[in-house]
Structures are given as C-alpha cells and as structure tokens.
Write an enzyme that holds these catalytic residues in place. Sequence first.
Site, PDB file in Angstrom:
ATOM      1  N   CYS A  39      -3.554  -2.769  -4.705  1.00 37.58           N
ATOM      2  CA  CYS A  39      -4.409  -3.929  -4.354  1.00 37.58           C
ATOM      3  C   CYS A  39      -3.865  -5.223  -4.924  1.00 37.58           C
ATOM      4  O   CYS A  39      -4.563  -6.236  -4.874  1.00 37.58           O
ATOM      5  CB  CYS A  39      -5.847  -3.794  -4.851  1.00 37.58           C
ATOM      6  SG  CYS A  39      -6.459  -2.157  -5.114  1.00 37.58           S
ATOM      7  N   PHE A  87      -9.387   2.604   6.304  1.00 35.67           N
ATOM      8  CA  PHE A  87      -9.641   2.969   4.915  1.00 35.67           C
ATOM      9  C   PHE A  87      -8.771   4.145   4.500  1.00 35.67           C
ATOM     10  O   PHE A  87      -8.235   4.886   5.337  1.00 35.67           O
ATOM     11  CB  PHE A  87     -11.119   3.321   4.698  1.00 35.67           C
ATOM     12  CG  PHE A  87     -11.560   4.573   5.407  1.00 35.67           C
ATOM     13  CD1 PHE A  87     -11.419   5.823   4.814  1.00 35.67           C
ATOM     14  CD2 PHE A  87     -12.123   4.508   6.676  1.00 35.67           C
ATOM     15  CE1 PHE A  87     -11.825   6.982   5.464  1.00 35.67           C
ATOM     16  CE2 PHE A  87     -12.526   5.665   7.340  1.00 35.67           C
ATOM     17  CZ  PHE A  87     -12.370   6.895   6.732  1.00 35.67           C
ATOM     18  N   ALA A  88      -8.641   4.316   3.192  1.00 35.10           N
ATOM     19  CA  ALA A  88      -7.916   5.456   2.617  1.00 35.10           C
ATOM     20  C   ALA A  88      -8.721   5.989   1.446  1.00 35.10           C
ATOM     21  O   ALA A  88      -8.950   5.279   0.471  1.00 35.10           O
ATOM     22  CB  ALA A  88      -6.524   5.029   2.162  1.00 35.10           C
ATOM     23  N   THR A 130       0.828  -1.199   0.000  1.00 28.76           N
ATOM     24  CA  THR A 130       0.000   0.000   0.000  1.00 28.76           C
ATOM     25  C   THR A 130       0.865   1.251   0.000  1.00 28.76           C
ATOM     26  O   THR A 130       2.041   1.198   0.336  1.00 28.76           O
ATOM     27  CB  THR A 130      -0.919   0.064   1.236  1.00 28.76           C
ATOM     28  OG1 THR A 130      -0.149   0.472   2.348  1.00 28.76           O
ATOM     29  CG2 THR A 130      -1.568  -1.260   1.514  1.00 28.76           C
ATOM     30  N   GLY A 135      -8.559  -1.804   4.410  1.00 27.51           N
ATOM     31  CA  GLY A 135      -7.780  -2.907   4.967  1.00 27.51           C
ATOM     32  C   GLY A 135      -7.892  -2.892   6.476  1.00 27.51           C
ATOM     33  O   GLY A 135      -7.753  -1.839   7.104  1.00 27.51           O
TER      34      GLY A 135
END
Length: 240
Positions: free
Chosen positions: A169, A152-153, A76, A140
């Site tokens: 991802c 979350f982002a 990520t 995630g």
Amino acid sequence: MTTLEIIEAGTVPYRDGLEWQRRLADDRIAGRLSHDVLLLVEHPPVVTLGRNSHTSHLLKSDGIDVFEVERGGDVTFHGPGQLVGYPILDLGTYKKDLHWYLRMLEHALIDALGLLAIPAERNPGFTGVWTRGRKIASIGIHVKQWVTWHGFALNVTTDLAHFDRIVPCGIRGVEMTSVQRERGAGSGERLWEESVAAVVKGFESAFGVSITPSPEGAARQEHTSLRTRVVAEPGLQPTD
C-alpha cells in the site's frame, strides 16, 4: 433485484485474468452482458504497478512477472493462497459514487471475515480491511462509464514472507496478515472453500444482490490450485 453471477475460476495466470475482466467490463458497458459478475481467482506470483505506484516500493522482483495496470494505487503482489475478486458491476444500478463503492467493498469483506470469526474493520485514511491492527485485505479499482473492474485481494493461506518484496500500500511498517494466521487454522481446501463462501455471502448482504453460480466457473475448476503463498495490495482508481 440485481443478479450477480459468481465465477470461481481457480488458478488463472495474471495476464489471462486481466484480459478476462477487461472483456467482461467491455461487454457490460456495451450491453452484451445483462448482469453483474464477480470473478474469483487465484494467481501465480506476480507484481503489479498501479497508475500511482512508486518504483522504490518494489523492493525485489526476483525474476517474477511485473505488470503495469490501469488501477490506481501503488505496487502490489498477487500470488498463491490469496483470494482475488474482480467485481464487474454497473454502478448505475447501485449508486454512481466511487467512495460509496469502495466502502461497500470493505463492508462486504468485513461481513465475510465476521462469518469466518475474524473481527475486521476499516482503517481511517486508508482503503482496505484490517484486523487487530494488521491488514488482511487490499482493494484497488478501475471504473469506466460507471462499470468496475480490478477489485480486492483477501489473504487466506498466503505466505506473508512474500510481502518483503514490496512496501504494501506504500505504507512503510504496515503488517500484513491472513485468514489462516488469524484463525490459527490449517491450510487445506476447507479453509479456502469457507473463505470463498463467506465472501459471496458478504457481497450478497452488502450489495443486496441475487447470487447465481456460473457453469463457466465450474468448468474451470480443473485448474490446479496454488493456494499456499503470497499476496497483493491494490489501490484506488477514479472514474475515467
């Protein structure tokens, strides 16, 4: 009704944010924290590797920090312009079901994007939120004794070129997007503030919680904002 405290912490180095959410989760598990928390931050550029990450999906780190973390999922990227949320929730007060929780996070973000006039949806077979075939939010999680952290982002004013560093991802060919790109809006404080407010309302409606702002968050707003560049792609972590 469950209380959800909102901590808007501004720019926080990734290591500090990781330790902060771990402490909050430990306190929630031990009963020292009597309510749930949503920690909202923005990170300087950083790469994180989940438990299921493939090193080949980190294409270039360019001297930035790399962290191995307990969440599931692949490589990520977090960075400026990305609204990162760490919900510290006791699922025992909602539903002890990880799939339900993931769908509720998606639901909250889809509702939030709707408030921002961006049509959003799920992509069957993948975790996260898409709009017009492009991915705009990543999710995630990690869960211990039914208390959650990581989260979350949402790309707000993220410089999407930074996704060239990774295979987001673990999905080759995925196209990332942002609130700014989809709205064609400027990159000022207003867009960020609108996005934060929309996310809070999304959580309120999806989880049926009573929202309480945190004075701790207000005190930390003196941190300088970085909101102009970069993003993340968390994954899924099963219960310990």
